[in-house]
Design an enzyme around this catalytic site. Structure first.
Site, mmCIF file in Angstrom:
data_model
loop_
_atom_site.group_PDB
_atom_site.id
_atom_site.type_symbol
_atom_site.label_atom_id
_atom_site.label_comp_id
_atom_site.label_asym_id
_atom_site.label_seq_id
_atom_site.Cartn_x
_atom_site.Cartn_y
_atom_site.Cartn_z
ATOM 1 C CD1 TRP A 101 49.127 44.409 48.008
ATOM 2 C CD2 TRP A 101 51.333 44.572 47.633
ATOM 3 N NE1 TRP A 101 49.390 45.696 47.603
ATOM 4 C CE2 TRP A 101 50.730 45.828 47.374
ATOM 5 C CE3 TRP A 101 52.704 44.443 47.460
ATOM 6 C CZ2 TRP A 101 51.467 46.948 46.954
ATOM 7 C CZ3 TRP A 101 53.447 45.553 47.036
ATOM 8 C CH2 TRP A 101 52.831 46.779 46.791
ATOM 9 C CD1 TRP B 224 42.808 35.363 37.741
ATOM 10 C CD2 TRP B 224 43.875 34.802 39.640
ATOM 11 N NE1 TRP B 224 43.929 34.625 37.426
ATOM 12 C CE2 TRP B 224 44.604 34.280 38.554
ATOM 13 C CE3 TRP B 224 44.352 34.583 40.929
ATOM 14 C CZ2 TRP B 224 45.780 33.545 38.727
ATOM 15 C CZ3 TRP B 224 45.517 33.855 41.104
ATOM 16 C CH2 TRP B 224 46.215 33.346 40.011
HETATM 17 P P1 FAD Z 1 38.929 43.890 35.407
HETATM 18 O O1 FAD Z 1 40.157 43.570 34.652
HETATM 19 O O2 FAD Z 1 37.803 44.455 34.657
HETATM 20 O O3 FAD Z 1 38.496 42.540 36.151
HETATM 21 C C1 FAD Z 1 37.146 42.327 36.555
HETATM 22 C C2 FAD Z 1 37.103 42.008 38.033
HETATM 23 O O4 FAD Z 1 37.809 40.813 38.304
HETATM 24 C C3 FAD Z 1 37.734 43.054 38.914
HETATM 25 O O5 FAD Z 1 36.839 44.114 39.157
HETATM 26 C C4 FAD Z 1 38.086 42.260 40.157
HETATM 27 O O6 FAD Z 1 36.977 42.094 41.004
HETATM 28 C C5 FAD Z 1 38.447 40.907 39.576
HETATM 29 N N1 FAD Z 1 39.897 40.814 39.376
HETATM 30 C C6 FAD Z 1 40.606 41.197 38.300
HETATM 31 N N2 FAD Z 1 41.911 40.905 38.470
HETATM 32 C C7 FAD Z 1 42.026 40.345 39.682
HETATM 33 C C8 FAD Z 1 43.116 39.828 40.433
HETATM 34 N N3 FAD Z 1 44.360 39.800 39.942
HETATM 35 N N4 FAD Z 1 42.876 39.325 41.664
HETATM 36 C C9 FAD Z 1 41.619 39.315 42.163
HETATM 37 N N5 FAD Z 1 40.535 39.775 41.492
HETATM 38 C C10 FAD Z 1 40.742 40.302 40.269
HETATM 39 N N6 FAD Z 1 41.649 44.083 43.424
HETATM 40 C C11 FAD Z 1 40.702 44.515 44.274
HETATM 41 O O7 FAD Z 1 39.506 44.403 43.975
HETATM 42 N N7 FAD Z 1 41.037 45.062 45.483
HETATM 43 C C12 FAD Z 1 42.329 45.208 45.876
HETATM 44 O O8 FAD Z 1 42.581 45.678 46.993
HETATM 45 C C13 FAD Z 1 43.354 44.795 44.976
HETATM 46 N N8 FAD Z 1 44.672 44.952 45.296
HETATM 47 C C14 FAD Z 1 45.631 44.548 44.399
HETATM 48 C C15 FAD Z 1 46.989 44.689 44.746
HETATM 49 C C16 FAD Z 1 47.985 44.298 43.859
HETATM 50 C C17 FAD Z 1 49.433 44.435 44.250
HETATM 51 C C18 FAD Z 1 47.634 43.740 42.612
HETATM 52 C C19 FAD Z 1 48.690 43.301 41.639
HETATM 53 C C20 FAD Z 1 46.294 43.570 42.269
HETATM 54 C C21 FAD Z 1 45.282 43.967 43.147
HETATM 55 N N9 FAD Z 1 43.924 43.795 42.830
HETATM 56 C C22 FAD Z 1 42.963 44.211 43.723
HETATM 57 C C23 FAD Z 1 43.501 43.045 41.633
HETATM 58 C C24 FAD Z 1 43.268 43.868 40.356
HETATM 59 O O9 FAD Z 1 44.344 44.730 40.125
HETATM 60 C C25 FAD Z 1 41.987 44.702 40.407
HETATM 61 O O10 FAD Z 1 40.895 43.895 40.795
HETATM 62 C C26 FAD Z 1 41.672 45.307 39.035
HETATM 63 O O11 FAD Z 1 42.727 46.109 38.591
HETATM 64 C C27 FAD Z 1 40.405 46.139 39.129
HETATM 65 O O12 FAD Z 1 40.141 46.768 37.929
HETATM 66 P P2 FAD Z 1 38.933 46.307 37.015
HETATM 67 O O13 FAD Z 1 37.697 46.247 37.820
HETATM 68 O O14 FAD Z 1 38.945 47.183 35.809
HETATM 69 O O15 FAD Z 1 39.374 44.829 36.623
#
Ligand code: FAD
Length: 447
Positions: free
Chosen positions: A352, A248
Site C-alpha cells: 500500500w 519482494w
Molecule cells: P505471484 O505473482 O505468483 O508471486 C509469488 C509470490 O511472491 C506471492 O505469492 C507473494 O508471496 C510474493 N509476491 C508477489 N508480488 C509481491 C509483492 N508485490 N509484494 C510482496 N510479495 C509479493 N501480498 C500478500 O501476500 N498479502 C497482502 O496482504 C498483499 N497486499 C497487497 C496490497 C496491495 C495494494 C498490492 C499492490 C499488493 C499486495 N500484495 C499482497 C502483493 C501481491 O499482490 C500478492 O502477493 C500477489 O498478487 C499474490 O498472488 P500470487 O500468489 O499469484 O503471486
C-alpha cells in the site's frame, strides 16, 4: 509431543485476523489436524492469550522444551520474547526456527551495516543465499503425547461466516492446506512459470502462482518454493521474474522488521502532511466495485467474491483510491486486511505504501495510473472485466474499459443504461489526476 495452535486475537490488537483470513484459517487447521492424525497425533486448539496458554500448558504438562517458528510482526515478536523468557525462568527450554523466510531480516545488511531500503541491492544480497537451501524431510511419525489434553472444537471458534455467508465463492477457488499448496506450486511450475514474465500482468489469465495465502499461513515455505522452482523451471526470464517476486515478499518482511510502524505510519515522513480527503460515499463505492471504472470494479468484486485480487489490479485499485479519490492508503490497507485470504501485515503495508508513494523504494507519487489505459493494456479483450462485471459482458472490447465513451446504439445493443445498470464514473480522470498532483505539490511546497 503435543502440537498446539493458539488463536490469539489480543496480541495483534487492531491487526487481529480479518474475516477472509479466518475462513482460510478454519480450513487450514482442519487440514493440519488430518495431516497430524496420519502421523499418529492430533492438533490441540486453544483460544486466548498465547502467553498464558503456552506457558501455562508447558508447566502443567511438565514439558522439557517448547518449539515454534519465529514470527516477524512487531506485536508477535514482543509476545514471543516474553514467552521465551517465562519458559526459561521456569526451567523449560524454548527453541525457535525460521519457517517462513528465505533469510531472516537481521542477516542481510548494507555495506554501512544498516537495513536495506531499496529493493534491487536487497535482492542481489539475498539471492546467493537461496539456491543451495536444503529441505528437511517430513517426519515419518510423531509420538503422541496429547492423551487427556483438552482441545477446543474447531467448529466452536466460528471462523466461517454465516448470516450472511459471503464466502460461497471461496471454496471453488481455494484448497487451504499443505496438499493444496504443493499442488499449486507444481501446476504453476509446469504450466505457467516459464511465461510468467509476460503473463503475470494479465489478470484474465492464470499467469501467477496464487501461492500467497499458502505462504502466509505457512502451508508451504519460500524455501520449498525456491527449491522446486530452480529445479523444475528452465532458467530464463519467467523463472527469474518469479523468484524476484518471492524476493519482494522477503523485502517487505525486512521493512516491517526494521520499521515497526510500517502498517500505521508513512515510511517517508514528508507524507505526514498529505491533504487526504476522506469521502464515505466514494469509499463505499470503491469497496463495492461501483466506481464506474470497469477494471477497478472488476478487481474489487474479484476480491469480495474470492478473497484474492490479481497483483496488477491491486496496484490499479490502490492507485485509484489514493490518487483519484485522495483517500488515505490506511483505509485501503484496512479493507484489504479484512477481505484478502492472503492478508499479510508485511506485504499489505509495504505494498500500500509503495503504491501511495509514501513507502520505501516506492513508485513516484506523480505516476498516476489511468484506469482506462491500464485496462486496455492488460485486459485487451476485456475478458477479466466480463467475468467480474457481468453487466458489461456484451460490450465490445473497444468500449469495455470506458463504457461512457460508447455510442448510444452500442450501449443499447449491449443492454446497458449508464447510471441504471452500471454507474457513470464517480470521478473524471483528468480532473482527479490534476487534483492529486496539486495535493502532492502542496506537500513539496510545505517541505
Ligand atoms: P505471484 O505473482 O505468483 O508471486 C509469488 C509470490 O511472491 C506471492 O505469492 C507473494 O508471496 C510474493 N509476491 C508477489 N508480488 C509481491 C509483492 N508485490 N509484494 C510482496 N510479495 C509479493 N501480498 C500478500 O501476500 N498479502 C497482502 O496482504 C498483499 N497486499 C497487497 C496490497 C496491495 C495494494 C498490492 C499492490 C499488493 C499486495 N500484495 C499482497 C502483493 C501481491 O499482490 C500478492 O502477493 C500477489 O498478487 C499474490 O498472488 P500470487 O500468489 O499469484 O503471486
Amino acid at each position: 509431543m503435543i502440537c498446539l495452535y493458539v488463536l490469539d486475537d489480543k496480541t495483534p490488537g487492531k491487526w487481529a485476523m480479518g474475516g477472509a483470513s479466518r475462513w482460510w484459517l478454519h480450513h487450514s487447521l482442519a487440514s493440519l489436524d488430518s495431516g497430524l492424525q496420519r502421523l499418529g497425533t492430533r492438533l490441540i486448539l486453544r483460544r486466548g492469550d498465547a502467553f498464558e496458554i503456552v506457558t501455562g500448558l508447558a508447566s502443567e504438562l511438565g514439558a522439557q522444551t517448547v518449539f515454534w517458528n519465529r514470527c516477524y510482526e512487531p506485536s508477535a515478536r514482543e509476545r514471543d520474547a516474553q514467552i521465551k523468557a517465562q519458559l526459561k525462568d521456569g526451567g523449560i527450554g524454548a527453541e525457535t526456527f525460521n519457517g517462513s523466510l528465505l533469510v531472516e531480516p537481521w542477516h542481510l545488511k548494507t555495506k554501512d551495516g544498516g537495513p536495506f531500503r531499496v529493493y534491487s541491492p536487497y535482492f542481489r544480497a539475498l539471492a546467493p543465499h537461496c539456491d543451495d537451501v536444503a529441505l528437511l524431510p517430513v517426519p515419518g511419525a510423531i509420538q503422541d503425547g496429547s492423551d487427556g489434553v483438552h482441545s477446543d472444537a474447531l467448529s466452536n471458534w466460528s471462523l466461517l461466516p454465516s448470516a450472511p455467508d459471503w464466502s460461497k465463492g471461496f471454496s471453488p477457488v481455494w484448497t487451504p492446506g499443505e496438499a493444496g499448496a504443493r499442488e499449486r506450486l507444481e501446476t504453476f511450475c509446469e504450466d505457467a512459470a516459464s511465461e510468467y514474465a509476460g503473463t503475470r500482468n494479465l489478470p484474465g489469465t492464470e499467469g501467477t502462482s496464487r501461492l500467497s495465502a499458502h505462504l502466509h499461513f505457512g502451508e508451504i515455505s519460500p524455501r520449498q518454493v525456491w527449491h522446486h522452482t530452480v529445479r523444475h523451471v528452465p532458467a530464463g526470464k519467467g523463472r527469474e521474474t518469479f523468484l524476484k517476486e518471492i524476493g519482494w515478499r522477503e523485502f517487505s518482511y525486512n521493512l516491517l522488521f526494521h520499521f515497526d510502524d510500517l502498517p500505521e505510519s508513512n515510511y517517508q515522513t514528508k507524507f505526514n502532511g498529505f491533504p487526504w480527503d476522506f469521502d464515505e460515499g466514494s469509499f463505499e463505492k470503491w469497496t463495492r466495485g461501483q466506481t464506474g471504472y470497469p477494471i477497478v470494479d472488476a478487481g474489487m468484486r474479484q476480491l469480495w467474491q474470492t478473497g484474492w485480487m490479481h497483483n496488477r489490479v491491486r496496484m490499479i485499485v490502490a492507485s485509484f483510491l489514493t490518487k483519484h479519490l485522495l483517500i488515505d492508503w490506511r483505509r485501503g490497507e484496512e479493507w484489504f486486511w479484512d477481505t484478502l485470504v492472503d492478508a499479510d501485515l508485511a506485504n499489505n503495508a509495504a505494498s500500500w505504501q509503495w503504491v501511495a508513494g509514501s513507502g520505501a523504494d516506492a513508485a513516484p507519487y506523480f505516476r498516476i495510473f489511468n484506469p482506462v489505459t491500464q485496462g486496455k493494456k492488460f485486459d485487451e479483450a476485456g475478458s477479466y472485466v466480463r467475468e467480474w462485471v457481468p453487466e458489461l459482458s456484451r460490450l465490445s472490447a473497444k468500449y469495455i474499459h470506458a463504457p461512457w465513451t460508447a455510442p448510444a446504439e452500442e450501449l443499447k445493443r449491449a443492454g446497458i443504461k449508464l447510471g441504471r445498470d452500471y454507474p457513470e464514473p464517480i470521478v473524471d480522470h483528468p480532473k482527479a489526476r490534476e487534483r492529486a498532483l496539486a495535493a502532492f505539490s502542496s506537500l513539496k511546497d510545505a517541505a
